[in-house]
Design a protein around this motif. Structure first.
Motif, short mmCIF file in Angstrom:
data_model
loop_
_atom_site.label_atom_id
_atom_site.label_comp_id
_atom_site.label_asym_id
_atom_site.label_seq_id
_atom_site.Cartn_x
_atom_site.Cartn_y
_atom_site.Cartn_z
N PHE A 9 0.90 -1.12 0.00
CA PHE A 9 0.07 0.05 0.06
C PHE A 9 0.74 1.19 0.13
N ASN A 10 1.27 1.88 -1.10
CA ASN A 10 1.88 2.88 -1.36
C ASN A 10 1.15 4.13 -1.87
N THR A 11 1.68 5.25 -1.53
CA THR A 11 0.99 6.60 -2.08
C THR A 11 1.99 7.12 -3.03
N PRO A 12 1.43 7.81 -3.96
CA PRO A 12 2.15 8.52 -4.89
C PRO A 12 2.51 9.85 -4.25
N GLU A 13 4.15 10.18 -4.75
CA GLU A 13 4.91 11.28 -4.05
C GLU A 13 3.80 12.47 -4.11
N GLY A 14 3.88 13.12 -2.95
CA GLY A 14 3.11 14.48 -2.97
C GLY A 14 1.72 14.49 -3.15
N TYR A 15 1.25 13.16 -2.55
CA TYR A 15 -0.48 12.84 -2.75
C TYR A 15 -1.05 13.59 -1.60
N PHE A 16 -0.61 13.95 -0.61
CA PHE A 16 -1.11 14.56 0.70
C PHE A 16 -0.82 16.10 0.80
N GLU A 17 0.03 16.46 -0.27
CA GLU A 17 0.28 18.01 -0.20
C GLU A 17 -1.05 18.43 -1.15
N ASN A 18 -1.75 19.45 -0.33
CA ASN A 18 -2.69 20.16 -1.27
C ASN A 18 -3.96 19.27 -1.23
N PHE A 19 -4.20 18.28 -0.56
CA PHE A 19 -5.13 17.10 -0.65
C PHE A 19 -6.43 17.80 -0.55
N ASN A 20 -6.41 18.78 0.48
CA ASN A 20 -7.83 19.19 0.88
C ASN A 20 -8.40 20.26 -0.34
N ASP A 21 -7.29 20.99 -0.68
CA ASP A 21 -7.82 21.98 -2.02
C ASP A 21 -8.17 21.01 -3.22
N ARG A 22 -7.61 19.96 -3.31
CA ARG A 22 -8.07 19.15 -4.71
C ARG A 22 -9.41 18.70 -4.25
N LEU A 23 -9.66 17.83 -3.05
CA LEU A 23 -10.95 17.24 -2.78
C LEU A 23 -12.09 18.29 -2.90
N MET A 24 -11.91 19.62 -2.25
CA MET A 24 -12.89 20.47 -2.32
C MET A 24 -13.14 20.98 -3.68
N ASP A 25 -12.02 21.29 -4.56
CA ASP A 25 -12.27 21.43 -6.17
C ASP A 25 -12.94 20.40 -6.71
N ARG A 26 -12.72 19.13 -6.45
CA ARG A 26 -13.53 18.09 -7.10
C ARG A 26 -15.06 17.92 -6.69
N ILE A 27 -15.31 18.31 -5.69
CA ILE A 27 -16.63 18.20 -5.19
C ILE A 27 -17.45 19.31 -5.78
N GLN A 28 -16.88 20.59 -5.96
CA GLN A 28 -17.63 21.50 -6.62
C GLN A 28 -17.76 21.42 -8.02
N ASN A 29 -16.76 20.74 -8.60
CA ASN A 29 -17.15 20.41 -10.12
C ASN A 29 -18.31 19.38 -10.28
N GLU A 30 -18.06 18.51 -9.50
CA GLU A 30 -19.22 17.10 -9.57
C GLU A 30 -20.55 18.03 -9.32
N GLU A 31 -20.59 18.97 -8.27
CA GLU A 31 -22.02 19.47 -8.05
C GLU A 31 -22.52 20.42 -9.20
N ALA A 32 -21.55 21.11 -9.85
CA ALA A 32 -21.90 21.90 -10.94
C ALA A 32 -22.39 21.19 -12.11
N GLN A 33 -21.60 19.77 -12.46
CA GLN A 33 -22.10 19.12 -13.38
C GLN A 33 -23.55 18.45 -13.07
N GLU A 34 -23.81 18.16 -12.07
CA GLU A 34 -25.10 17.37 -11.70
C GLU A 34 -26.10 18.21 -11.53
N GLY A 35 -26.02 19.37 -10.96
CA GLY A 35 -26.81 20.42 -10.86
C GLY A 35 -27.36 20.45 -9.53
N GLY A 36 -26.88 19.69 -8.53
CA GLY A 36 -27.35 19.57 -6.91
C GLY A 36 -26.18 19.41 -6.07
N ALA A 37 -26.39 19.30 -4.97
CA ALA A 37 -25.40 18.88 -3.71
C ALA A 37 -25.14 17.60 -3.94
N ILE A 38 -23.88 17.03 -3.89
CA ILE A 38 -23.38 15.66 -3.64
C ILE A 38 -23.91 15.24 -2.32
#
Length: 177
Positions: A9-38
């Motif tokens: 079980f290995n993680t890629p290098e730099g995976y946890f750097e800016n993880f929170n920012d990437r997660l929030m960006d992905r959630i906003q993108n999916e909400e925008a595509q589906e038109g509602g809150a995930i």
């Protein structure tokens, strides 16, 4: 990414750097595509209207109306009293029989070895001459010191084994033979 044979079980290098920012960006993108809150705004659990007004009466009606069966616990007092009485009787019997058979110890019950040990280990602060003055030899006989079970044959046999020259004892030859 380098594979580790011990830990698969290995993680890629730099995976946890800016993880929170990437997660929030992905959630906003999916909400925008589906038109509602995930992620729903409520947890999905709701209580029906007027539930707490009715529940108290329902629970009380189920518990108050039933009559429970009472099982009396038997007391073991009579059993304990009888065991204690039997034990007291045994103790009383054994204590009475124990004391009735024991007699006071007399001088005759003592072993000669105990008397000799007492005399040897006790300091009387008396010399042998003082003891000789107290003990009267006129009343004593040889059997008092040696006992009644000495016979002439036993005495002669002892002298024969332990004395080299019997003639020195001034015995008659007729008694010896």
């Amino acid at each position: 990414m380098k594979k580790d044979k011990k830990n698969s079980f290995n993680t890629p290098e730099g995976y946890f750097e800016n993880f929170n920012d990437r997660l929030m960006d992905r959630i906003q993108n999916e909400e925008a595509q589906e038109g509602g809150a995930i992620i729903p705004k409520t947890d999905g659990f709701a209580v029906p209207d007027g539930y707490f007004d009715v529940i108290t009466n329902d629970v009380l009606s189920k518990t108050v109306g039933k009559e429970t069966k009472v099982i009396p616990l038997k007391s073991n007092r009579n059993f304990y009293y009888s065991v204690a009485a039997v034990a007291a009787i045994f103790i009383l019997i054994f204590s009475l029989t124990w004391n009735s058979t024991s007699e006071p110890i007399t001088f005759d019950d003592l072993a000669n070895a105990e008397i000799e040990s007492y005399l040897e280990n006790t300091d009387f602060e008396m010399t042998s001459y003082e003891i000789a003055e107290v003990v009267s030899l006129e009343e004593m006989e040889l059997t008092d010191m040696l006992g009644d079970d000495f016979e002439d044959d036993i005495i002669m046999e002892y002298l024969d084994e332990n004395v080299e020259d019997i003639k020195e004892l001034n015995l008659d030859d007729t008694d010896y033979e």
